[in-house]
Structures are given as C-alpha cells and as structure tokens.
Enzyme design. Sequence first.
Site, PDB file in Angstrom:
ATOM      1  N   ASP A 276      37.053  44.934  38.342  1.00 57.41           N
ATOM      2  CA  ASP A 276      36.446  43.641  38.059  1.00 57.41           C
ATOM      3  C   ASP A 276      35.276  43.364  39.005  1.00 57.41           C
ATOM      4  OD1 ASP A 276      36.680  40.943  36.710  1.00 57.41           O
ATOM      5  OD2 ASP A 276      37.021  40.319  38.789  1.00 57.41           O
TER       6      ASP A 276
ATOM      7  N   GLU B  23      32.833  46.749  36.005  1.00 58.61           N
ATOM      8  CA  GLU B  23      32.183  45.642  35.308  1.00 58.61           C
ATOM      9  C   GLU B  23      30.900  45.264  36.045  1.00 58.61           C
ATOM     10  OE1 GLU B  23      33.149  41.026  34.002  1.00 58.61           O
ATOM     11  OE2 GLU B  23      33.719  41.763  35.982  1.00 58.61           O
TER      12      GLU B  23
END
Length: 601
Positions: free
Chosen positions: A317, A346
């Site tokens: 993330d 990400e």
Amino acid sequence: MNAASKNIDKIEPSFWYVGMKNPKLQLMVYGANIASWDVAVNYPGVRLGSVVKLESPNYLLIYLFLDEEVKPGKVQLTFTQGKKKEIQYYELKERSHKGTERIGFDASDVLYMLMPDRFANGNPANDNDNTLSPSKADRKDPNARHGGDLAGISEHLDYFNELGVTALWFTPVLENSMTGGSYHGYATTNYYKVDPRFGSNEEYKSLIDKAHEKKLKIVMDMIFNHCGSEHPWLLDMPSHDWFNFPDYEKKFVQTNFKLTPHVDPYASKYDFKTMNDGWFVRSMPDLNQRNPHVLRYLIQNSFWWIEYAGIDGIRMDTYPYADFDAMAEWMKELNEEYPNFNVVGESWVTEPAYTAYWQKDSKLSAPRNSNLKTVMDFSFFEKVNQAKHEESTEDWKGLNRIYNNFVYDFLYPNPLSVMAFLDNHDTNRFLEDGHDIAALKQAITLLLTTRRIPQIYYGTEIMMNGKKDVSDGNVRKDFPGGWKDDAQNAFTREGRTTEQNEAFDYISKILHWRKGNEAISKGGMTQFLPQNGIYVYSRTYEGKTVMVILNGTSKEQSLPIKNYSEVIKNHVSGKDIVSDKAIDLTTDLHLSPRQSMIIEL
C-alpha cells in the site's frame, strides 16, 4: 517462545526459521522497564550481535546472528537484572519450502481483489470482539464493520474456481484495534496477528493451504508507510525517530498527497518532506523507514508471513509515501531470498512515466533502483474509465486513449509485469451507478487480453456498481449472498439475475480461456491506430496469434480486413472465443455496436 512472564510481555517475531540467506535476526522485546535487563544467548550456531536499548524503557532490541548450519530448536535467552534472572526459550523452525520454491503471481494470473469484511460472513460469532477497541458490526452503516471474515472466504473457494480467477488479493487482514473502526484494515495495530474479527493466524494459514489445493494463489496486502494510531508504538514511542513528525500532538503534519516531488527535478525540500513524511491521516502515523530498526522490523515481518502462512505475493500500500531507499533495500533482500516471488506496489499517479520510474531496473530512476518488480497501471485505469462512454473518434478520445496508453510501454523495463485494473476499493466502480453491460464486456475483454497482469474487483462479475461521492462504503458493498439472511445469493447461478449471469458467463469464459494461454501471458503485442473508433491489436507467442477487435462506437461498422494482414498473414479463418463462431478472414468483418471479438487465428 515460552509463555510471557511478568517482566516480558511478548517477543516479535514469536519464532523464526533456520536457513535464511540473511543471518541477522532482530527480536523486539516488550515489557515494563525491560531495557534495564541484560541478555545472554546459549545455543549452538547462534551468537549475540548487539542489544539495543531505546529511549522508552519498555522495549529492548536483541540482534542475533544465525550460522548457516544452525539447527531447528529452542534458543535459550537469559535475561538478568542484578540478582534477578529469567530464562526464555525462543524457537527456530525448519522451513517448509526453500526461498526459490516460493512462486509469485505474474501475467499468467488474474487477481481477484476483495475486502474480507464485505465479502462473506462465515462465522457470526467473531463479528465483535470485546478485547479490541470498540467497533460494533452494523451492516446498515456503510462505514462500519459488517462481519465478513476468513471463514466466509474459505466457504467460497469453489466460487473463485468457477469464475476462473487464479489469485486472491485481500485488503489487510491484520489487527486493527481502532476506536474508529478501520474495517478496511489499513491502520495496523499488530503486525503479527490477524484481526480476531476476521479469524486467527491459524485460520489464515489454513485458508491459504485450502486455496493452494484449489490452485489459487493468495496475495497479502501490507502497509510499511504507516500503522494505526492505537498501535503500542504510538502510545509508548520506542524512540523519537520511530515515526516521522513525532511531535504530532503539538503540530500535526499531514501529507500533501502530491507524489510528484519524487520525480520533479525542481521539487522543493519542503514539498518533498511534507509528502514523504507527513501522516496519511491523523489515525495513521507515518513510520520512519530511515530508522534501521524500524526497517529491519518491517522486512522481517514480510518474510515471516511468507514463511509462516505461505502467501504467494504482496501488494504494498501507498508505496511512494515511504522512503525510497529503505523500500529498495527491502525489495533487494526479498528478491534475493525469494527470487521467484512478486510484489506489486501502489503508486497512484496516472502518468506512465511516473509509474515506470518505480519499476525494477528503470532507467528513469537510475542510478537508484526500486527493485520493485510490479507496478500498478493507474494510467490504464484512468483512460479506460474516460473512454467507456465516449463516442468520439478523435485522436485523444474513446479507444484512442487506450492505444495512447500502451504507446508509453517503451518506458517500462517489463510491461508484462504491470498490473492493470478497471476499479478497486479506492475508486468509483467501473459501472458507477449504471448497468452498461456492453461497456463492461468491452473493458473486460481489453483487461484480460492486453499485455498486463489483470486485477478484477470483487462483484464486477455480477455488475456491482457504486460511486464514492457520499461514502467509500458505496464502492465497498457486501457481496449478495455472503450473509445468511441476504435476500439474494449471487454466489449461485439460480440466485443471480439474467443480466448478472450474462456478465458472469462472459467474464468466466474469457478467464478460463486465458488460463495457460501463453500468447496472452508471454506474448508480444502489435497494436493498430484506431480507425473510425475501432481498436485492433494482436498477441503472439511461438507461432500462436490472438487478434482482438473492439468496436468503440454504438453503430454498426465494417472492418477492412486487409489492413491487418501483417498479423493475419496466411490465416484464412479463426475462431471468436466470445461467440464460439468461425470467422472468415478473407473478407471484411461486420461489427455490431460495441462488439468485442477475441479471434484465435
């Protein structure tokens, strides 16, 4: 490790493995005034490197070095404080697999991304847990916990096989003991414990084992950038540099969410520091990966979950919000230990040059190297969502946007290791508030045949829609049938509507055809400039060719077949796997509005 004593609350990780390439092992010991104790080690092949006493007296870092030939067993750790003595036994285990045997996901896979809290509730008894910060399950509140869990996922593994996906990516499953709830899982309060409202560590491992039996891979969502504000580290900060901007109570600094300073040659230090070190939100304090003890803890945590649970990949993330060099070191160590594993990061910027900057061996970031094998294609996401309702055949609209997106693949060291998606838990669903099945079919055709690793968001196969305009919960709705009192059960054919079955069947057909198809998973790509709103490209590998034709307009069209002779070559016919019809390639093709064709030559 033996049971915690009155002096030692816990040691992380609770056990470790022999035979790792990196001989260093960090043990983080928690306990009241534990820093005042001394430590000795007694075990063949294990030596004490250093003992680090942090600013808080309630933590102690023990660095051990494990010889290459050290055997599994229980290491004796002797803690002394004056005349007081306490012995703890720390377990070293045998690895179940060599590092080279851990096989990650790649372009032969299709990831199915789901939120455990919103997918299925297999064990209503764990919906609430009084040992955690209060957060009652309430399905009427789109921002509360709804009770989905690992047991619910486990009950539906056959559904994923029926659909045809090959890997499952769950949003984070670790403990989020947050007063505000954190059903989404992105505010970790224990890096070594599955949230009890999802299940236990043992249930997580069992689920992965069952998934593997059904040829399904599991991708674990991790967050190195931040933790939850109710993590013990923030309540009792180990050291002043454990977090960025640690004086948050006097002056709270939030990230500016502008990721461009990483690549901007003119970026100010102020903007970079605000972006990189600012907290994501007040409930998610920003970890300082430049602190070597923090970084070692995080690296070991990722290795532990690979070894213990057998995960097949990691989705990291908020990748660019963490320190570049620290994350590159993590990836370097992970790639050395697990050369066939994979991590996707990400990086939410819609410019291909920015995304390519983050991929392993990119010339754009040289001489630095992220070592990150897979990046997420937010440019594809943006372009496909812009194009889905456009009728214009202008060079920059409609399917021309998709063509132009792939033009920039020259920037990527490895375009086959880029992840494409139509939507996810942080975006509007592809269908938003509509039911345009023609647009969905065309987008799915593109997603599953282009030169990428595809990711599908849960419920897309049954045309779930929703927009973020009111609440994130609107794009994170419960999968119908995941709760026993649901009026509809979309896990079954009988429970789906005619339209939902049409979408499911279409997606499933392509997914099953895609399995083992090396023209798609390994092949090169030739694309043609869209003509009159029609986009054509081919995928070719070792003599096998697949030709994809997308009519991006709502009118009937004729496709001049001679324009594509360089990929058709001497083929006179093919089979459209969408319609199962034979296709005559000696004459122009008639296309219906928004038609998609996948022709095997």
